[in-house]
Motif scaffolding. Structure first.
Motif, short mmCIF file in Angstrom:
data_model
loop_
_atom_site.label_atom_id
_atom_site.label_comp_id
_atom_site.label_asym_id
_atom_site.label_seq_id
_atom_site.Cartn_x
_atom_site.Cartn_y
_atom_site.Cartn_z
N MET A 110 0.86 -1.20 0.00
CA MET A 110 0.00 0.00 0.00
C MET A 110 0.89 1.25 0.00
SD MET A 110 -3.28 1.23 1.14
CE MET A 110 -3.49 2.93 1.54
N PRO A 111 0.64 2.20 -0.92
CA PRO A 111 1.48 3.40 -0.98
C PRO A 111 1.18 4.35 0.19
CG PRO A 111 -0.33 3.51 -2.55
CD PRO A 111 -0.44 2.18 -1.88
N ARG A 112 1.95 5.41 0.30
CA ARG A 112 1.67 6.44 1.31
C ARG A 112 0.29 7.05 1.04
NH1 ARG A 112 3.95 10.98 3.21
NH2 ARG A 112 3.99 11.90 1.14
N VAL A 113 -0.46 7.30 2.11
CA VAL A 113 -1.84 7.77 1.91
C VAL A 113 -1.86 9.28 1.67
CG1 VAL A 113 -4.16 7.78 2.86
CG2 VAL A 113 -2.60 5.95 3.47
N THR A 114 -2.01 9.65 0.40
CA THR A 114 -2.05 11.06 0.03
C THR A 114 -3.32 11.31 -0.80
OG1 THR A 114 -0.71 10.48 -1.89
CG2 THR A 114 0.46 11.40 0.00
N PRO A 115 -3.81 12.55 -0.84
CA PRO A 115 -5.09 12.83 -1.53
C PRO A 115 -5.10 12.39 -2.98
CG PRO A 115 -4.39 14.74 -0.24
CD PRO A 115 -3.26 13.74 -0.16
N ASP A 116 -3.93 12.42 -3.66
CA ASP A 116 -3.94 12.09 -5.10
C ASP A 116 -4.37 10.64 -5.35
OD1 ASP A 116 -1.28 11.95 -3.81
OD2 ASP A 116 -0.80 10.80 -5.62
N LEU A 117 -4.28 9.78 -4.34
CA LEU A 117 -4.72 8.38 -4.51
C LEU A 117 -6.22 8.31 -4.81
CD1 LEU A 117 -3.03 6.41 -1.60
CD2 LEU A 117 -2.51 6.27 -4.03
N PHE A 118 -6.94 9.35 -4.40
CA PHE A 118 -8.40 9.31 -4.51
C PHE A 118 -8.93 10.34 -5.50
CE2 PHE A 118 -6.80 8.50 -0.20
CZ PHE A 118 -7.01 7.13 -0.17
N SER A 119 -8.02 10.86 -6.33
CA SER A 119 -8.40 11.99 -7.20
C SER A 119 -9.52 11.62 -8.18
CB SER A 119 -7.18 12.52 -7.95
OG SER A 119 -6.59 11.46 -8.67
#
Ligand SMILES: C[S@@+](CC[C@H](N)C(=O)[O-])C[C@H]1O[C@@H](n2cnc3c(N)ncnc32)[C@H](O)[C@@H]1O
Length: 229
Positions: A1-10
């Motif tokens: 799982m990558p680092r949880v950043t907003p772009d994951l949900f763009s």
């Protein structure tokens, strides 16, 4: 799982849902170190043909998120939009992560997701998470064992996500099979790692004589997936 950043949900184009998903994925990630220890003795089996769910202690998972990967979430959302899915079914709400993706797709398609979960504390938390994401009105959570809650359901579904315990895949699939629309897409999580528990489903769904086409999709190399809406 990558680092949880907003772009994951763009892909969701939804700041509220993104905020909730960031919070939930961070909590899920916090459980990973202990889960790695839990699965460490079984890792070779999991990487091979997979393990049989019957050997698992279900109670261990009572407080575990075990969510879909954000890449699977994006895929589910796009798939739901591609199908213009108005009736979506999910087995395994847990804390509501996958349900948020599906509820956002339902909202954008003018439809609804029906999800089912049997652990009361997860149901309560999932409802709150959907509310915080502003998506409550697009998701209904049926409380109880899916083998009961889905027994007399009379909706026809465009898209189904089966993400309960792996040995439930085939029995629950057979239960809802009469409710599948022509062209319906069924997505099964954990085919990697727990294949022996769902071999009966794979044998059935991969036989065109039964009316399905099915394969394990493993996107090794990134593709851009575009849907005309
Ligand atoms: C892998 S988790 C689901 C994760 C969730 N889809 C997500 O992405 O966040 C599986 C969930 O299925 C639920 N479950 C297992 N067996 C069930 C059953 N017979 N009826 C309803 N829910 C069940 C478990 O309690 C657990 O919360």
């Amino acid at each position: 799982m990558p680092r949880v950043t907003p772009d994951l949900f763009s892909i969701l184009h939804d700041p509220k849902a993104t905020e909730v998903l960031i919070k939930l994925y961070k909590a899920a990630l916090g459980q990973v170190p202990k889960m790695i220890l839990h699965f460490l003795p079984k890792v070779f089996k999991m990487l091979g043909k997979g393990i049989d769910w019957k050997t698992e202690n279900e109670a261990y998972f009572n407080d575990k998120y075990i969510p879909i990967h954000p890449a699977q979430g994006a895929f589910l959302y796009l798939q739901a939009r591609a199908l213009n899915a108005k009736n979506i079914l999910e087995l395994g709400t847990s804390y509501g992560i996958s349900t948020i993706y599906l509820a956002k797709a339902a909202k954008d398609n003018g439809g609804k997701v029906t999800s089912t979960e049997y652990l009361p504390h997860k149901i309560k938390a999932a409802r709150k998470n959907l509310e915080d994401a502003g998506l409550s009105e697009y998701a209904e959570i049926l409380e109880g064992d899916a083998r009961e809650t889905l027994k007399n359901i009379n909706t026809s579904f465009d898209l189904v996500l089966l993400d309960g315990w792996p040995d439930l895949v085939f029995p629950v699939f057979k239960l809802i099979e009469p409710n599948l629309k022509k062209g319906a897409v069924i997505i099964i999580d954990d085919v990697e790692g727990f294949q022996p528990s769902m071999q009966n489903y794979l044998d059935y769904a991969r036989n065109p004589a039964n009316g399905y086409l099915s394969d394990t999709i493993k996107l090794k190399k990134a593709v851009e997936y575009t849907v005309k809406i």
